[in-house]
Design a protein around this motif. Structure first.
Motif, PDB file in Angstrom:
ATOM      1  N   ALA A  35       0.849  -1.205   0.000  1.00  0.00           N
ATOM      2  CA  ALA A  35       0.000   0.000   0.000  1.00  0.00           C
ATOM      3  C   ALA A  35       0.881   1.250   0.000  1.00  0.00           C
ATOM      4  O   ALA A  35       0.570   2.247  -0.664  1.00  0.00           O
ATOM      5  CB  ALA A  35      -0.923  -0.007   1.223  1.00  0.00           C
ATOM      6  N   THR A  36       1.992   1.190   0.730  1.00  0.00           N
ATOM      7  CA  THR A  36       2.907   2.331   0.781  1.00  0.00           C
ATOM      8  C   THR A  36       3.549   2.557  -0.586  1.00  0.00           C
ATOM      9  O   THR A  36       3.598   3.703  -1.074  1.00  0.00           O
ATOM     10  CB  THR A  36       3.992   2.102   1.856  1.00  0.00           C
ATOM     11  OG1 THR A  36       3.340   1.896   3.117  1.00  0.00           O
ATOM     12  CG2 THR A  36       4.931   3.281   1.960  1.00  0.00           C
ATOM     13  N   LEU A  37       4.030   1.478  -1.201  1.00  0.00           N
ATOM     14  CA  LEU A  37       4.638   1.606  -2.537  1.00  0.00           C
ATOM     15  C   LEU A  37       3.674   2.306  -3.502  1.00  0.00           C
ATOM     16  O   LEU A  37       4.065   3.239  -4.222  1.00  0.00           O
ATOM     17  CB  LEU A  37       4.970   0.213  -3.107  1.00  0.00           C
ATOM     18  CG  LEU A  37       6.225  -0.470  -2.571  1.00  0.00           C
ATOM     19  CD1 LEU A  37       6.272  -1.936  -3.036  1.00  0.00           C
ATOM     20  CD2 LEU A  37       7.469   0.277  -3.068  1.00  0.00           C
ATOM     21  N   LYS A  38       2.429   1.850  -3.509  1.00  0.00           N
ATOM     22  CA  LYS A  38       1.458   2.393  -4.474  1.00  0.00           C
ATOM     23  C   LYS A  38       1.153   3.861  -4.197  1.00  0.00           C
ATOM     24  O   LYS A  38       1.186   4.698  -5.109  1.00  0.00           O
ATOM     25  CB  LYS A  38       0.151   1.562  -4.445  1.00  0.00           C
ATOM     26  CG  LYS A  38       0.318   0.164  -5.003  1.00  0.00           C
ATOM     27  CD  LYS A  38      -1.009  -0.573  -5.174  1.00  0.00           C
ATOM     28  CE  LYS A  38      -1.449  -1.333  -3.965  1.00  0.00           C
ATOM     29  NZ  LYS A  38      -2.552  -2.283  -4.223  1.00  0.00           N
ATOM     30  N   ALA A  39       0.887   4.189  -2.930  1.00  0.00           N
ATOM     31  CA  ALA A  39       0.479   5.574  -2.630  1.00  0.00           C
ATOM     32  C   ALA A  39       1.643   6.546  -2.822  1.00  0.00           C
ATOM     33  O   ALA A  39       1.478   7.615  -3.425  1.00  0.00           O
ATOM     34  CB  ALA A  39      -0.055   5.665  -1.200  1.00  0.00           C
ATOM     35  N   VAL A  40       2.818   6.168  -2.326  1.00  0.00           N
ATOM     36  CA  VAL A  40       3.961   7.090  -2.390  1.00  0.00           C
ATOM     37  C   VAL A  40       4.377   7.316  -3.848  1.00  0.00           C
ATOM     38  O   VAL A  40       4.577   8.457  -4.285  1.00  0.00           O
ATOM     39  CB  VAL A  40       5.140   6.569  -1.532  1.00  0.00           C
ATOM     40  CG1 VAL A  40       6.411   7.354  -1.811  1.00  0.00           C
ATOM     41  CG2 VAL A  40       4.779   6.638  -0.051  1.00  0.00           C
ATOM     42  N   GLU A  41       4.482   6.221  -4.612  1.00  0.00           N
ATOM     43  CA  GLU A  41       4.925   6.338  -6.005  1.00  0.00           C
ATOM     44  C   GLU A  41       3.974   7.223  -6.815  1.00  0.00           C
ATOM     45  O   GLU A  41       4.409   8.130  -7.526  1.00  0.00           O
ATOM     46  CB  GLU A  41       5.041   4.934  -6.619  1.00  0.00           C
ATOM     47  CG  GLU A  41       5.897   4.852  -7.837  1.00  0.00           C
ATOM     48  CD  GLU A  41       7.222   5.605  -7.683  1.00  0.00           C
ATOM     49  OE1 GLU A  41       7.500   6.441  -8.559  1.00  0.00           O
ATOM     50  OE2 GLU A  41       7.957   5.406  -6.685  1.00  0.00           O
ATOM     51  N   ILE A  42       2.687   6.977  -6.689  1.00  0.00           N
ATOM     52  CA  ILE A  42       1.722   7.765  -7.473  1.00  0.00           C
ATOM     53  C   ILE A  42       1.724   9.221  -6.999  1.00  0.00           C
ATOM     54  O   ILE A  42       1.642  10.156  -7.819  1.00  0.00           O
ATOM     55  CB  ILE A  42       0.302   7.149  -7.368  1.00  0.00           C
ATOM     56  CG1 ILE A  42       0.273   5.741  -7.987  1.00  0.00           C
ATOM     57  CG2 ILE A  42      -0.742   8.051  -8.038  1.00  0.00           C
ATOM     58  CD1 ILE A  42       0.628   5.654  -9.455  1.00  0.00           C
ATOM     59  N   SER A  43       1.881   9.429  -5.702  1.00  0.00           N
ATOM     60  CA  SER A  43       1.803  10.808  -5.187  1.00  0.00           C
ATOM     61  C   SER A  43       3.000  11.658  -5.592  1.00  0.00           C
ATOM     62  O   SER A  43       2.956  12.889  -5.497  1.00  0.00           O
ATOM     63  CB  SER A  43       1.670  10.803  -3.651  1.00  0.00           C
ATOM     64  OG  SER A  43       2.909  10.515  -3.046  1.00  0.00           O
ATOM     65  N   LYS A  44       4.069  11.011  -6.083  1.00  0.00           N
ATOM     66  CA  LYS A  44       5.197  11.789  -6.624  1.00  0.00           C
ATOM     67  C   LYS A  44       4.845  12.421  -7.962  1.00  0.00           C
ATOM     68  O   LYS A  44       5.520  13.319  -8.429  1.00  0.00           O
ATOM     69  CB  LYS A  44       6.417  10.871  -6.840  1.00  0.00           C
ATOM     70  CG  LYS A  44       7.087  10.398  -5.569  1.00  0.00           C
ATOM     71  CD  LYS A  44       8.234   9.439  -5.921  1.00  0.00           C
ATOM     72  CE  LYS A  44       8.864   8.881  -4.651  1.00  0.00           C
ATOM     73  NZ  LYS A  44       9.704   7.697  -4.952  1.00  0.00           N
ATOM     74  N   GLN A  45       3.797  11.881  -8.591  1.00  0.00           N
ATOM     75  CA  GLN A  45       3.499  12.270  -9.975  1.00  0.00           C
ATOM     76  C   GLN A  45       2.244  13.125 -10.105  1.00  0.00           C
ATOM     77  O   GLN A  45       1.742  13.347 -11.203  1.00  0.00           O
ATOM     78  CB  GLN A  45       3.344  10.997 -10.823  1.00  0.00           C
ATOM     79  CG  GLN A  45       4.568  10.085 -10.746  1.00  0.00           C
ATOM     80  CD  GLN A  45       4.326   8.751 -11.415  1.00  0.00           C
ATOM     81  OE1 GLN A  45       4.033   8.711 -12.611  1.00  0.00           O
ATOM     82  NE2 GLN A  45       4.408   7.660 -10.664  1.00  0.00           N
ATOM     83  N   THR A  46       1.715  13.583  -8.958  1.00  0.00           N
ATOM     84  CA  THR A  46       0.513  14.427  -8.983  1.00  0.00           C
ATOM     85  C   THR A  46       0.532  15.299  -7.728  1.00  0.00           C
ATOM     86  O   THR A  46       1.226  14.957  -6.762  1.00  0.00           O
ATOM     87  CB  THR A  46      -0.767  13.550  -8.970  1.00  0.00           C
ATOM     88  OG1 THR A  46      -1.912  14.384  -8.797  1.00  0.00           O
ATOM     89  CG2 THR A  46      -0.752  12.524  -7.852  1.00  0.00           C
ATOM     90  N   ASP A  47      -0.220  16.386  -7.736  1.00  0.00           N
ATOM     91  CA  ASP A  47      -0.329  17.190  -6.517  1.00  0.00           C
ATOM     92  C   ASP A  47      -1.530  16.780  -5.681  1.00  0.00           C
ATOM     93  O   ASP A  47      -1.750  17.301  -4.592  1.00  0.00           O
ATOM     94  CB  ASP A  47      -0.437  18.684  -6.874  1.00  0.00           C
ATOM     95  CG  ASP A  47       0.932  19.233  -7.245  1.00  0.00           C
ATOM     96  OD1 ASP A  47       1.939  18.705  -6.716  1.00  0.00           O
ATOM     97  OD2 ASP A  47       0.987  20.162  -8.073  1.00  0.00           O
ATOM     98  N   GLU A  48      -2.315  15.851  -6.211  1.00  0.00           N
ATOM     99  CA  GLU A  48      -3.523  15.439  -5.490  1.00  0.00           C
ATOM    100  C   GLU A  48      -3.190  14.633  -4.240  1.00  0.00           C
ATOM    101  O   GLU A  48      -2.113  14.033  -4.139  1.00  0.00           O
ATOM    102  CB  GLU A  48      -4.384  14.564  -6.405  1.00  0.00           C
ATOM    103  CG  GLU A  48      -5.368  15.358  -7.229  1.00  0.00           C
ATOM    104  CD  GLU A  48      -6.456  14.462  -7.771  1.00  0.00           C
ATOM    105  OE1 GLU A  48      -7.514  14.367  -7.116  1.00  0.00           O
ATOM    106  OE2 GLU A  48      -6.244  13.853  -8.826  1.00  0.00           O
TER     107      GLU A  48
END
Ligand code: ITT
Length: 195
Positions: free
Chosen positions: A48-61
């Motif tokens: 869950a951490t991998l998914k949230a952190v990785e995606i959050s690097k690529q958006t401001d949401e």
């Protein structure tokens, strides 16, 4: 308020959307260009951490991930973190359920059928994990699929206190007691205190 769910599983998104009602604008990765995040962790929290952190690097949401799965005690916790690929690397619900039924058929008939769904949700923004929460629902597993609501292993899982599978129960009932709703309630509390 808008949140991006770091998932391509539209069933998860739909359940989360139904549970949140109109307090949040919920979107997911379907139709967006994000590269896939490899789930190399060995726990729900790691993935869950991998998914949230990785995606959050690529958006401001504000990003929320959901890593979840089924643990069957008689199978030493399988399928666990491998729930979505139990029937093979490009596993689907059909193949995953077939694999589980095959494994169950090899168990002695008197072996206990206890099982649970688990869900870990991670909240992240701009590459930082801000919080994480988990939820679970206890129940038992049956040998043959019943019902056609929901997704995944729902046709094989009966939550404690009920005689019907998650796939036979109304979606609202599933959402009132599921692992996902129990994690999501805590996410909502956190958001209301923080955001
Ligand atoms: P994302 O990683 O894109 O979110 P995924 O489906 O691959 O999608 P997971 O790695 O968290 O997500 O695997 C979850 C699997 O666990 C899912 O594919 C189902 O097989 C099972 N699962 C999780 N929640 C479930 C539920 O509410 N009902 C039935 N099966 C569920």
């Amino acid at each position: 308020k808008s949140i991006l769910i770091a998932t391509r599983n539209a069933h998860k998104t739909e359940e989360i959307r139904e549970m949140l009602g109109d307090q949040f604008q919920v979107s997911d990765l379907n139709g967006l260009e994000f590269p896939p995040v490899e789930e190399t962790g060995t726990t729900f929290l790691e993935n869950a951490t991998l998914k949230a952190v990785e995606i959050s690097k690529q958006t401001d949401e504000l990003v929320i991930s959901d890593d979840s799965g089924l643990e069957v005690d008689a199978l030493d916790g399988e399928p666990g973190v491998y729930s979505s690929r139990y029937g093979g690397e490009d596993g689907n619900d059909q193949l995953n359920n077939a694999k589980l039924m095959e494994k169950l058929s090899l168990l002695r008939p008197d072996v206990k059928r206890s099982a649970r769904f688990r869900c870990v949700m991670v909240i992240a923004r701009n590459g930082q994990r801000l919080a994480h929460f988990s939820g679970s629902v206890e129940g038992r597993i049956i040998d043959e699929k019943r019902g056609d609501h929901g997704f995944g292993y729902d046709p094989l899982f009966i939550p404690d206190g009920h005689e019907k599978t998650f796939a036979e129960l109304d979606g609202q009932i599933k959402n009132s007691l599921s692992h996902r709703s129990r994690a999501l309630t805590q996410v909502v509390d956190w958001l209301s205190q923080t955001a």
